[in-house]
Enzyme design. Sequence first.
Site, PDB file in Angstrom:
ATOM      1  N   ASP A   1       3.980   3.888  -6.803  1.00  0.00           N
ATOM      2  CA  ASP A   1       3.101   4.513  -5.815  1.00  0.00           C
ATOM      3  C   ASP A   1       1.833   3.709  -5.572  1.00  0.00           C
ATOM      4  O   ASP A   1       1.150   3.896  -4.572  1.00  0.00           O
ATOM      5  CB  ASP A   1       2.738   5.933  -6.264  1.00  0.00           C
ATOM      6  CG  ASP A   1       1.967   6.696  -5.192  1.00  0.00           C
ATOM      7  OD1 ASP A   1       2.485   6.795  -4.069  1.00  0.00           O
ATOM      8  OD2 ASP A   1       0.863   7.187  -5.484  1.00  0.00           O
ATOM      9  N   ARG A   2       1.493   2.785  -6.511  1.00  0.00           N
ATOM     10  CA  ARG A   2       0.278   1.971  -6.356  1.00  0.00           C
ATOM     11  C   ARG A   2       0.482   0.828  -5.373  1.00  0.00           C
ATOM     12  O   ARG A   2      -0.493   0.224  -4.917  1.00  0.00           O
ATOM     13  CB  ARG A   2      -0.150   1.395  -7.717  1.00  0.00           C
ATOM     14  CG  ARG A   2      -0.574   2.441  -8.728  1.00  0.00           C
ATOM     15  CD  ARG A   2      -1.832   3.149  -8.296  1.00  0.00           C
ATOM     16  NE  ARG A   2      -2.206   4.170  -9.256  1.00  0.00           N
ATOM     17  CZ  ARG A   2      -3.223   4.991  -9.112  1.00  0.00           C
ATOM     18  NH1 ARG A   2      -3.972   4.899  -8.031  1.00  0.00           N
ATOM     19  NH2 ARG A   2      -3.507   5.900 -10.017  1.00  0.00           N
TER      20      ARG A   2
ATOM     21  N   LEU B   1      -1.545  11.410   0.059  1.00  0.00           N
ATOM     22  CA  LEU B   1      -1.955  10.881   1.370  1.00  0.00           C
ATOM     23  C   LEU B   1      -1.959   9.362   1.427  1.00  0.00           C
ATOM     24  O   LEU B   1      -2.394   8.784   2.419  1.00  0.00           O
ATOM     25  CB  LEU B   1      -3.352  11.414   1.722  1.00  0.00           C
ATOM     26  CG  LEU B   1      -3.443  12.928   1.967  1.00  0.00           C
ATOM     27  CD1 LEU B   1      -4.891  13.351   2.122  1.00  0.00           C
ATOM     28  CD2 LEU B   1      -2.637  13.338   3.184  1.00  0.00           C
ATOM     29  N   ARG B   2      -1.487   8.720   0.373  1.00  0.00           N
ATOM     30  CA  ARG B   2      -1.470   7.256   0.399  1.00  0.00           C
ATOM     31  C   ARG B   2      -0.596   6.731   1.521  1.00  0.00           C
ATOM     32  O   ARG B   2      -0.907   5.712   2.142  1.00  0.00           O
ATOM     33  CB  ARG B   2      -0.981   6.711  -0.956  1.00  0.00           C
ATOM     34  CG  ARG B   2      -2.023   6.745  -2.055  1.00  0.00           C
ATOM     35  CD  ARG B   2      -1.678   5.771  -3.180  1.00  0.00           C
ATOM     36  NE  ARG B   2      -2.687   5.830  -4.238  1.00  0.00           N
ATOM     37  CZ  ARG B   2      -2.524   6.479  -5.381  1.00  0.00           C
ATOM     38  NH1 ARG B   2      -1.389   7.127  -5.603  1.00  0.00           N
ATOM     39  NH2 ARG B   2      -3.473   6.489  -6.289  1.00  0.00           N
ATOM     40  N   GLY B   3       0.502   7.405   1.789  1.00  0.00           N
ATOM     41  CA  GLY B   3       1.391   6.958   2.852  1.00  0.00           C
ATOM     42  C   GLY B   3       0.707   6.945   4.205  1.00  0.00           C
ATOM     43  O   GLY B   3       0.853   5.989   4.982  1.00  0.00           O
TER      44      GLY B   3
END
Length: 423
Positions: free
Chosen positions: A280-281, A361-363
């Site tokens: 995910d990073r 919300l990284r996407g």
Amino acid sequence: MASVLGTSATAILASRPFTSPTPKPSVSTLTLTPGQGNGRKFYGGIGIHSKRGRSQFHVAITNVATDINSAELAQKLAAKESQRPVYPFPAIVGQDEMKLCLLLNVIDPKIGGVMIMGDRGTGKSTTVRSLVDLLPEIKVVARDPYNSDPEDPESMGMEVRESIMKGEKLPTVLAKINMVDLPLGATEDRVCGTIDIEKALTEGVKAFEPGLLAKANRGILYVDEVNLLDDHLVDVLLDSAASGWNTVEREGISISHPARFILIGSGNPEEGELRPQLLDRFGMHAQVGTVRDAELRVKIVEERARFDRNPKEFRHSYKAEQEKLQQQISAARSSLSSVQIDHDLKVKISKVCSELNVDGLRGDIVTNRAAKALASLKRRDKVTAEDIATVIPNCLRHRLRKDPLESIDSGLLVIEKFYEVFS
């Protein structure tokens, strides 16, 4: 080349110590070749902190680091001429998706890096290492082991920050962005840095020898076979990637330094899956496969043979393309701040993420950043739906929840949902 810090940097530290300056936009030319990948339209797109220790001593901070004097600079230049030649980036045949993800991260490092997964022998490591020649120059404080930005307090080492607060003038130089290889067998001390406890006890100073994370600050940290990386090193990378700082603590002595880097990893999915926390990073995920076209395979073999016969001559034949691509990247980095994205497009991006059940919300953030970087690369000041279509599979594919019964590729799921929302 050299310049001197004045009182402006001091004013920045006194008023807004953690605010990054806004880059100045500029305009340049760009030529792109449309491309496709994985059989889908728009998929691809280009052809080419210090804490006080609990010791009774009065502590002063020093660094055990190699000072770069003029003689050493001359040695470095000589070493550069004699070092092993790197395969030129424009000579990489195919793999447009991987090349695009790497270029976008060079243009906007805040995208968050790239995870490249694919078959053996598909040029993953070669492509990443060929990126070195394309990396632009950045302004750094001379002889600073952390590549401190003289205008950005967030990227300054503690010594530089304290010197500027005192009103001292520090010389600056232009230096290439670093690319640091993280070996799989590296120890935690080699990665994070070490504190000389004996010197701390006998002389009362914090003697710190920076590690790979210090060298990678404001640069690129590359981990080949990242899915085989030891768990304790994964935890170190997660902590640094999240905070942008690396903290080393030994025997009540604590030292922190900035560690903001673009994390690039590559690996073969057959050798093991990556921990979801680390996956995910990564801002983007590029999937590469073996080239099936016979003519293209022959071209790759011939180009590699030509490079092996005479690397210098081969690199020289791509010099013009290499310089042109460098100019495009430099122009795109300069004009990035002027690129706008309509509110309607932002809403649609978030709708795609929501309907795909993307966690966090990284996407959304990464897709917006990547689309703006692509528009800047194409020398446009406004993001289009085509830009979003090009980057959104790479930004969301690795963030989808795994369904063992699902046979369709996650990238296809993303692009299908894109067309459903954007239609």
